[in-house]
Scaffold this active site. Structure first.
Site, PDB file in Angstrom:
ATOM      1  N   ILE A  18      58.122 -33.836  65.728  1.00 56.41           N
ATOM      2  CA  ILE A  18      58.559 -32.707  64.916  1.00 56.41           C
ATOM      3  C   ILE A  18      59.940 -32.228  65.335  1.00 56.41           C
ATOM      4  O   ILE A  18      60.759 -31.845  64.498  1.00 56.41           O
ATOM      5  CB  ILE A  18      57.531 -31.560  65.006  1.00 56.41           C
ATOM      6  CG1 ILE A  18      56.203 -31.988  64.358  1.00 56.41           C
ATOM      7  CG2 ILE A  18      58.062 -30.299  64.327  1.00 56.41           C
ATOM      8  CD1 ILE A  18      55.069 -30.995  64.557  1.00 56.41           C
ATOM      9  N   ASP A  63      64.658 -30.475  80.935  1.00 59.04           N
ATOM     10  CA  ASP A  63      63.229 -30.175  80.996  1.00 59.04           C
ATOM     11  C   ASP A  63      63.087 -28.677  80.768  1.00 59.04           C
ATOM     12  O   ASP A  63      63.630 -27.871  81.537  1.00 59.04           O
ATOM     13  CB  ASP A  63      62.671 -30.575  82.364  1.00 59.04           C
ATOM     14  CG  ASP A  63      61.166 -30.385  82.477  1.00 59.04           C
ATOM     15  OD1 ASP A  63      60.605 -29.545  81.740  1.00 59.04           O
ATOM     16  OD2 ASP A  63      60.556 -31.066  83.316  1.00 59.04           O
ATOM     17  N   TYR A 155      45.586 -28.429  76.574  1.00 59.79           N
ATOM     18  CA  TYR A 155      46.514 -28.353  75.454  1.00 59.79           C
ATOM     19  C   TYR A 155      46.138 -27.189  74.537  1.00 59.79           C
ATOM     20  O   TYR A 155      46.989 -26.392  74.137  1.00 59.79           O
ATOM     21  CB  TYR A 155      46.479 -29.678  74.683  1.00 59.79           C
ATOM     22  CG  TYR A 155      47.331 -29.711  73.435  1.00 59.79           C
ATOM     23  CD1 TYR A 155      48.701 -29.917  73.523  1.00 59.79           C
ATOM     24  CD2 TYR A 155      46.763 -29.556  72.171  1.00 59.79           C
ATOM     25  CE1 TYR A 155      49.489 -29.961  72.380  1.00 59.79           C
ATOM     26  CE2 TYR A 155      47.537 -29.594  71.025  1.00 59.79           C
ATOM     27  CZ  TYR A 155      48.909 -29.803  71.141  1.00 59.79           C
ATOM     28  OH  TYR A 155      49.681 -29.846  70.008  1.00 59.79           O
ATOM     29  N   LYS A 159      48.451 -23.856  73.703  1.00 63.45           N
ATOM     30  CA  LYS A 159      48.913 -23.558  72.352  1.00 63.45           C
ATOM     31  C   LYS A 159      48.367 -22.225  71.842  1.00 63.45           C
ATOM     32  O   LYS A 159      49.035 -21.527  71.068  1.00 63.45           O
ATOM     33  CB  LYS A 159      48.535 -24.695  71.401  1.00 63.45           C
ATOM     34  CG  LYS A 159      49.302 -25.987  71.672  1.00 63.45           C
ATOM     35  CD  LYS A 159      50.808 -25.785  71.574  1.00 63.45           C
ATOM     36  CE  LYS A 159      51.583 -27.080  71.675  1.00 63.45           C
ATOM     37  NZ  LYS A 159      53.046 -26.890  71.529  1.00 63.45           N
ATOM     38  N   VAL A 188      49.678 -34.188  62.948  1.00 58.10           N
ATOM     39  CA  VAL A 188      50.918 -34.616  62.301  1.00 58.10           C
ATOM     40  C   VAL A 188      51.204 -36.027  62.783  1.00 58.10           C
ATOM     41  O   VAL A 188      50.894 -36.377  63.931  1.00 58.10           O
ATOM     42  CB  VAL A 188      52.080 -33.664  62.650  1.00 58.10           C
ATOM     43  CG1 VAL A 188      53.384 -34.132  62.010  1.00 58.10           C
ATOM     44  CG2 VAL A 188      51.752 -32.237  62.215  1.00 58.10           C
ATOM     45  N   THR A 190      52.738 -38.177  64.572  1.00 56.48           N
ATOM     46  CA  THR A 190      53.624 -38.343  65.711  1.00 56.48           C
ATOM     47  C   THR A 190      52.945 -39.257  66.728  1.00 56.48           C
ATOM     48  O   THR A 190      51.747 -39.539  66.630  1.00 56.48           O
ATOM     49  CB  THR A 190      53.931 -36.995  66.380  1.00 56.48           C
ATOM     50  OG1 THR A 190      52.706 -36.462  66.924  1.00 56.48           O
ATOM     51  CG2 THR A 190      54.509 -35.998  65.376  1.00 56.48           C
TER      52      THR A 190
END
Length: 235
Positions: A18, A63, A155, A159, A188, A190
């Protein structure tokens, strides 16, 4: 858009997915784009895809969890907008994941987003710029979809925190005309999503177009502190 009025945007995670799609989309629309990420080669590959040599994409190895690096970049540049697309996922369940790996996910996804937003907002406030920021969260964090992806608890937690962070930052930025909005996607197409063994129907350019809308005050100036949820038609 003429160079004298060209708006400047930083896109983190700009070497793939993205972030890369957003950088290319904005650059094609006349934005002055800087991308950052951990791999210089992938950043350079994205920059090379933008054909307008009079308005090149600037690639900076960074980073987002490196606080001195983020501070230095923001001090040397004045951005009108920022897109926080940097993110990682480590698939491991809560029984087996080490503290170090959990911290790694949080440092990139949450702490990195916080650092970029903080420094961008300070830069905008101190220079009198009414800027715009878009963060990237996930339906896996805000809608319980993590049950479809065993081992993604770290994760999902990161998020979920990004979505909450966005809403709170919008409150802090409001007195200075700084908007902060979030986009939470489902799968998505990716490299990250393809780990799950299928090719999602939602493509990165479609998300990039939504991000552009959130950065465009003529179209979304009344939107602030929102979380735009993006669902697919996948089974």
């Amino acid at each position: 858009m003429q160079s004298a009025t060209r708006k400047k945007v930083l896109v983190t995670g700009g070497g793939s997915g993205i972030g890369a799609a957003t950088a290319l989309h904005l650059a094609a629309g006349g934005w002055d784009v800087t991308i950052c990420g951990r791999q210089q080669a992938t950043l350079d590959d994205v920059a090379a895809q933008h054909a307008d040599r009079a308005n090149p994409i600037r690639a900076v190895r960074l980073d987002v969890s490196d606080e001195p690096g983020v501070v230095a970049l923001m001090r040397e540049s004045q951005f009108d907008a920022a897109v926080c697309a940097a993110g990682i996922i480590l698939l491991q369940n809560v029984f087996d994941m080490s503290t170090a790996d959990f911290d790694r996910v949080m440092r990139v996804n949450l702490y990195g987003t916080y650092l970029v937003c903080r420094e961008a907002m300070r830069n905008m406030r101190d220079n009198g710029r009414q800027g715009d920021i878009v963060t990237l969260a996930s339906l896996a964090g805000v809608r319980g979809m993590q049950v479809k992806f065993p081992g993604s608890f770290s994760y999902a937690a990161s998020k979920h925190a990004v979505a909450g962070l966005t809403e709170a930052l919008a409150t802090d930025g409001k007195p200075y005309g700084i908007r902060v909005n979030c986009v939470s996607t489902g799968p998505v197409d990716t490299a990250m999503s393809r780990q799950f063994g299928h090719i999602p129907s939602v493509k990165p350019p479609a998300v990039a177009a939504l991000i552009e809308t959130l950065l465009d005050r003529a179209r979304s100036g009344v939107v602030n502190g929102s979380n735009l949820e993006v669902y697919s038609n996948d089974d």
